[in-house]
Motif scaffolding. Structure first.
Motif, PDB file in Angstrom:
ATOM      1  N   ALA A   1     -89.070 -50.814  89.155  1.00 36.62           N
ATOM      2  CA  ALA A   1     -88.090 -51.050  90.227  1.00 36.62           C
ATOM      3  C   ALA A   1     -88.127 -52.484  90.706  1.00 36.62           C
ATOM      4  N   GLY A   2     -89.345 -53.040  90.819  1.00 36.14           N
ATOM      5  CA  GLY A   2     -89.491 -54.413  91.284  1.00 36.14           C
ATOM      6  C   GLY A   2     -88.825 -54.641  92.623  1.00 36.14           C
ATOM      7  N   GLU A   3     -88.128 -55.749  92.736  1.00 32.31           N
ATOM      8  CA  GLU A   3     -87.446 -56.111  93.982  1.00 32.31           C
ATOM      9  C   GLU A   3     -85.940 -55.887  93.891  1.00 32.31           C
ATOM     10  N   ARG A   4     -85.528 -55.037  92.984  1.00 34.66           N
ATOM     11  CA  ARG A   4     -84.090 -54.785  92.830  1.00 34.66           C
ATOM     12  C   ARG A   4     -83.514 -54.172  94.097  1.00 34.66           C
ATOM     13  N   ASP A   5     -82.251 -54.461  94.334  1.00 35.67           N
ATOM     14  CA  ASP A   5     -81.568 -53.899  95.497  1.00 35.67           C
ATOM     15  C   ASP A   5     -81.386 -52.396  95.307  1.00 35.67           C
ATOM     16  N   PRO A   6     -81.925 -51.592  96.221  1.00 34.14           N
ATOM     17  CA  PRO A   6     -81.880 -50.135  96.047  1.00 34.14           C
ATOM     18  C   PRO A   6     -80.467 -49.583  95.866  1.00 34.14           C
ATOM     19  N   PHE A   7     -79.551 -50.020  96.712  1.00 31.01           N
ATOM     20  CA  PHE A   7     -78.213 -49.447  96.660  1.00 31.01           C
ATOM     21  C   PHE A   7     -77.442 -49.917  95.435  1.00 31.01           C
ATOM     22  N   ASP A   8     -77.758 -51.103  94.954  1.00 36.95           N
ATOM     23  CA  ASP A   8     -77.115 -51.590  93.742  1.00 36.95           C
ATOM     24  C   ASP A   8     -77.473 -50.695  92.569  1.00 36.95           C
ATOM     25  N   VAL A   9     -78.767 -50.389  92.416  1.00 37.61           N
ATOM     26  CA  VAL A   9     -79.207 -49.554  91.297  1.00 37.61           C
ATOM     27  C   VAL A   9     -78.759 -48.106  91.469  1.00 37.61           C
ATOM     28  N   LEU A  10     -78.994 -47.545  92.650  1.00 41.98           N
ATOM     29  CA  LEU A  10     -78.664 -46.138  92.870  1.00 41.98           C
ATOM     30  C   LEU A  10     -77.178 -45.859  92.640  1.00 41.98           C
ATOM     31  N   ALA A  11     -76.328 -46.766  93.087  1.00 38.80           N
ATOM     32  CA  ALA A  11     -74.891 -46.566  92.931  1.00 38.80           C
ATOM     33  C   ALA A  11     -74.429 -46.803  91.494  1.00 38.80           C
ATOM     34  N   LYS A  12     -75.095 -47.711  90.798  1.00 42.97           N
ATOM     35  CA  LYS A  12     -74.628 -48.096  89.463  1.00 42.97           C
ATOM     36  C   LYS A  12     -75.169 -47.221  88.334  1.00 42.97           C
ATOM     37  N   THR A  13     -76.259 -46.509  88.561  1.00 44.82           N
ATOM     38  CA  THR A  13     -76.883 -45.777  87.462  1.00 44.82           C
ATOM     39  C   THR A  13     -75.915 -44.827  86.748  1.00 44.82           C
ATOM     40  N   PRO A  14     -75.144 -43.989  87.462  1.00 49.60           N
ATOM     41  CA  PRO A  14     -74.188 -43.129  86.735  1.00 49.60           C
ATOM     42  C   PRO A  14     -73.128 -43.943  85.976  1.00 49.60           C
ATOM     43  N   VAL A  15     -72.761 -45.089  86.532  1.00 53.94           N
ATOM     44  CA  VAL A  15     -71.789 -45.966  85.864  1.00 53.94           C
ATOM     45  C   VAL A  15     -72.392 -46.508  84.577  1.00 53.94           C
ATOM     46  N   TRP A  16     -73.649 -46.937  84.650  1.00 59.37           N
ATOM     47  CA  TRP A  16     -74.331 -47.433  83.450  1.00 59.37           C
ATOM     48  C   TRP A  16     -74.379 -46.345  82.375  1.00 59.37           C
ATOM     49  N   ALA A  17     -74.707 -45.132  82.798  1.00 57.58           N
ATOM     50  CA  ALA A  17     -74.786 -44.028  81.837  1.00 57.58           C
ATOM     51  C   ALA A  17     -73.435 -43.826  81.150  1.00 57.58           C
TER      52      ALA A  17
END
Length: 211
Positions: A41-57
């Motif tokens: 996870a590191g220092e990634r923005d939580p909402f950026d990753v959480l919102a984008k994960t289904p889009v990435w998939a």
């Protein structure tokens, strides 16, 4: 989340250098599991990753036939479609845990065996992808509505011990990234085995910036 190159599938040595993220077993070594997720996870923005994960998939699945999404890439590995089902389960579990921690003082919640949940009956793949997308959006809306102070509220995992809401969130970020990587590798293997090009898939994965 380990991929080995199976003999006789037409996979080239080049595919062995494909980017991979390995996470220790949550059951066998809970502490190492948590540390690995937080490191990813590191220092990634939580909402950026959480919102984008289904889009990435969705980007990775793109034009992949459902038959290949449901194909076992190699012995001992889940089909890419199963991984989406697992991510749906995780949103159910963490949505429950987040709501407990937000409303109760230091609640205790159990772990679960993902291997036992994975074969449970599912919606058809594309419907499951839609269902997960909606469930994730609901959980993101919940987290976004919480005051900053609530991120320091605590709960106690039955196997991993005490944790803050923030740590829980960052665990899911690391988990998301690791499984997007697993989806990518699974799709890559089945595409190659079917004689399909992987250049566009590789470019899509690289564009996600998950290395």
């Amino acid at each position: 989340m380990t991929t080995e190159i199976a003999p006789g599938t037409g996979i080239t040595p080049e595919s062995q250098s494909v980017h991979r993220i390995d996470i220790p077993s949550a059951t066998e070594d809970p502490a190492a599991y948590v540390t690995a997720l937080l490191d990813v996870a590191g220092e990634r923005d939580p909402f950026d990753v959480l919102a984008k994960t289904p889009v990435w998939a969705r980007q990775l699945f793109a034009d992949l036939p459902t038959e290949l999404a449901e194909t076992v890439p190699e012995e001992g590995e889940w089909p890419a479609a199963f991984i989406v089902g697992h991510l749906f389960d995780v949103d159910i579990v963490y949505g429950f845990r987040w709501r407990l921690v937000a409303t109760e003082d230091n609640p205790v919640y159990p772990g679960y065996d993902e291997a036992l949940w994975a074969p449970l009956p599912r919606l058809p793949f594309r419907q499951m992808l839609d269902a997960w997308t909606g469930l994730r959006a609901s959980n993101v809306a919940l987290l976004a509505s919480l005051p900053a102070a609530d991120w320091q509220r605590t709960g106690r995992h039955g196997e991993q011990g005490g944790e803050t809401m923030e740590v829980m969130i960052r665990k899911v970020i690391g988990h998301d990234i690791a499984h997007i990587n697993q989806i990518y590798r699974a799709i890559r293997l089945v595409r190659q085995a079917a004689g399909l090009d992987v250049a566009e898939l590789d470019a899509t994965y690289e564009s996600l910036g998950l290395r």
